[in-house]
Design a protein around this motif. Structure first.
Motif, mmCIF file in Angstrom:
data_model
loop_
_atom_site.group_PDB
_atom_site.id
_atom_site.type_symbol
_atom_site.label_atom_id
_atom_site.label_comp_id
_atom_site.label_asym_id
_atom_site.label_seq_id
_atom_site.Cartn_x
_atom_site.Cartn_y
_atom_site.Cartn_z
ATOM 1 N N ASP A 38 0.868 -1.170 0.000
ATOM 2 C CA ASP A 38 0.000 0.000 0.000
ATOM 3 C C ASP A 38 0.906 1.222 0.000
ATOM 4 O OD1 ASP A 38 -2.580 1.504 0.456
ATOM 5 O OD2 ASP A 38 -1.451 2.100 2.245
ATOM 6 N N THR A 39 0.730 2.112 -0.966
ATOM 7 C CA THR A 39 1.525 3.337 -1.011
ATOM 8 C C THR A 39 0.637 4.515 -1.358
ATOM 9 O OG1 THR A 39 2.084 3.158 -3.359
ATOM 10 C CG2 THR A 39 3.574 2.082 -1.805
ATOM 11 N N ILE A 40 1.076 5.693 -0.963
ATOM 12 C CA ILE A 40 0.315 6.895 -1.308
ATOM 13 C C ILE A 40 0.610 7.327 -2.741
ATOM 14 C CG2 ILE A 40 0.067 7.687 1.065
ATOM 15 C CD1 ILE A 40 2.322 9.696 0.544
ATOM 16 N N ASP A 41 1.686 6.810 -3.345
ATOM 17 C CA ASP A 41 2.046 7.079 -4.740
ATOM 18 C C ASP A 41 2.019 5.769 -5.511
ATOM 19 O OD1 ASP A 41 2.590 9.819 -4.358
ATOM 20 O OD2 ASP A 41 4.619 9.357 -3.661
ATOM 21 N N ASN A 42 1.960 5.870 -6.813
ATOM 22 C CA ASN A 42 2.054 4.674 -7.660
ATOM 23 C C ASN A 42 3.519 4.350 -7.887
ATOM 24 O OD1 ASN A 42 -0.698 4.352 -7.960
ATOM 25 N ND2 ASN A 42 -0.788 5.716 -9.722
ATOM 26 N N HIS A 43 3.848 3.079 -7.707
ATOM 27 C CA HIS A 43 5.210 2.615 -7.947
ATOM 28 C C HIS A 43 5.135 1.427 -8.901
ATOM 29 C CE1 HIS A 43 5.627 4.806 -4.171
ATOM 30 N NE2 HIS A 43 6.883 4.975 -4.507
ATOM 31 N N PRO A 44 6.062 1.339 -9.856
ATOM 32 C CA PRO A 44 6.077 0.198 -10.774
ATOM 33 C C PRO A 44 6.260 -1.116 -10.016
ATOM 34 C CG PRO A 44 7.531 1.944 -11.557
ATOM 35 C CD PRO A 44 7.095 2.319 -10.167
ATOM 36 N N ARG A 45 5.568 -2.143 -10.456
ATOM 37 C CA ARG A 45 5.609 -3.446 -9.787
ATOM 38 C C ARG A 45 7.030 -4.006 -9.718
ATOM 39 N NH1 ARG A 45 2.326 -6.393 -6.347
ATOM 40 N NH2 ARG A 45 3.459 -8.306 -6.098
ATOM 41 N N ASP A 46 7.843 -3.787 -10.761
ATOM 42 C CA ASP A 46 9.201 -4.336 -10.737
ATOM 43 C C ASP A 46 10.041 -3.718 -9.622
ATOM 44 O OD1 ASP A 46 9.173 -1.951 -12.204
ATOM 45 O OD2 ASP A 46 10.808 -2.559 -13.518
ATOM 46 N N ILE A 47 9.811 -2.454 -9.310
ATOM 47 C CA ILE A 47 10.527 -1.813 -8.197
ATOM 48 C C ILE A 47 10.070 -2.422 -6.874
ATOM 49 C CG2 ILE A 47 10.794 0.339 -6.892
ATOM 50 C CD1 ILE A 47 10.845 1.803 -9.578
ATOM 51 N N LEU A 48 8.772 -2.623 -6.726
ATOM 52 C CA LEU A 48 8.242 -3.219 -5.495
ATOM 53 C C LEU A 48 8.774 -4.639 -5.300
ATOM 54 C CD1 LEU A 48 4.567 -1.942 -5.731
ATOM 55 C CD2 LEU A 48 6.410 -1.016 -4.305
ATOM 56 N N ASP A 49 8.889 -5.392 -6.379
ATOM 57 C CA ASP A 49 9.433 -6.748 -6.281
ATOM 58 C C ASP A 49 10.895 -6.745 -5.858
ATOM 59 O OD1 ASP A 49 7.003 -7.909 -6.922
ATOM 60 O OD2 ASP A 49 7.467 -8.069 -9.057
ATOM 61 N N VAL A 50 11.663 -5.768 -6.324
ATOM 62 C CA VAL A 50 13.073 -5.657 -5.926
ATOM 63 C C VAL A 50 13.168 -5.284 -4.445
ATOM 64 C CG1 VAL A 50 15.218 -4.363 -6.275
ATOM 65 C CG2 VAL A 50 13.930 -5.195 -8.237
ATOM 66 N N VAL A 51 12.262 -4.418 -3.984
ATOM 67 C CA VAL A 51 12.230 -4.071 -2.554
ATOM 68 C C VAL A 51 11.942 -5.320 -1.726
ATOM 69 C CG1 VAL A 51 10.983 -2.769 -0.784
ATOM 70 C CG2 VAL A 51 11.647 -1.655 -2.913
ATOM 71 N N ALA A 52 11.046 -6.169 -2.190
ATOM 72 C CA ALA A 52 10.740 -7.414 -1.475
ATOM 73 C C ALA A 52 11.978 -8.305 -1.401
ATOM 74 C CB ALA A 52 9.581 -8.144 -2.161
ATOM 75 N N ALA A 53 12.701 -8.432 -2.501
ATOM 76 C CA ALA A 53 13.915 -9.246 -2.512
ATOM 77 C C ALA A 53 14.980 -8.646 -1.587
ATOM 78 C CB ALA A 53 14.450 -9.374 -3.935
ATOM 79 N N ALA A 54 15.102 -7.321 -1.581
ATOM 80 C CA ALA A 54 16.074 -6.659 -0.697
ATOM 81 C C ALA A 54 15.705 -6.878 0.768
ATOM 82 C CB ALA A 54 16.140 -5.168 -1.014
ATOM 83 N N THR A 55 14.413 -6.900 1.063
ATOM 84 C CA THR A 55 13.960 -7.160 2.434
ATOM 85 C C THR A 55 14.404 -8.548 2.879
ATOM 86 O OG1 THR A 55 12.060 -5.701 2.136
ATOM 87 C CG2 THR A 55 11.933 -7.309 3.925
ATOM 88 N N ALA A 56 14.253 -9.518 2.001
ATOM 89 C CA ALA A 56 14.710 -10.868 2.324
ATOM 90 C C ALA A 56 16.210 -10.881 2.575
ATOM 91 C CB ALA A 56 14.337 -11.832 1.196
ATOM 92 N N ASP A 57 16.977 -10.158 1.762
ATOM 93 C CA ASP A 57 18.428 -10.089 1.956
ATOM 94 C C ASP A 57 18.802 -9.445 3.287
ATOM 95 O OD1 ASP A 57 19.042 -11.349 -0.419
ATOM 96 O OD2 ASP A 57 19.462 -9.487 -1.512
#
Length: 136
Positions: A38-57
């Motif tokens: 959930d974000t107040i701005d629109n973010h491209p899905r590929d950026i969000l997926d990279v954030v998810a991978a970085a969180t795992a790291d």
């Protein structure tokens, strides 16, 4: 209540309760999959997926796991407990709080706020929502 419903409720609660809110997400770090965002701005899905991978790291990257194993050896701990539960990252314009679930260590919530946030209030409000997410 199923996990999807609980996670969606947590997203709403983060938005309503966390000061200077910009966005939030829940990541399953065992798969690196973004369960909700959930974000107040629109973010491209590929950026969000990279954030998810970085969180795992952040929580289970190779060197993080090495640090945890060394601490366990040093302290004589033989269980699978994780040492890193919360990580606060300050970027140029934002504050990112990563919180690992105590009841399900594979679930990490990420809350993002502006740099104007009172960090104490961020922790207090975000931890309150995490308790709801964890069912307690």
């Amino acid at each position: 209540m199923n996990l999807t419903h609980v996670v969606n409720n947590a997203m709403k609660a983060f938005r309503q309760n966390v000061p200077e809110y910009v966005g939030a997400g829940v990541v399953d770090i065992s798969t690196g999959m973004l369960l909700a965002v959930d974000t107040i701005d629109n973010h491209p899905r590929d950026i969000l997926d990279v954030v998810a991978a970085a969180t795992a790291d952040l929580f289970q990257g190779r060197t993080v796991l090495q640090i945890e194993e060394l601490w366990k050896q040093n302290r004589g701990v033989v269980d699978n407990r994780r040492y890193f539960h919360e990580i606060l990252v300050n970027s140029e314009h934002l504050v990112h709080l990563f919180m690992r679930s105590k009841t399900n260590p594979d679930i990490v919530a990420v809350v993002i706020c502006t740099r104007h946030v009172n960090v104490g209030m961020l922790f207090a409000q975000a931890r309150s929502v995490m308790r709801e997410l964890e069912g307690g």
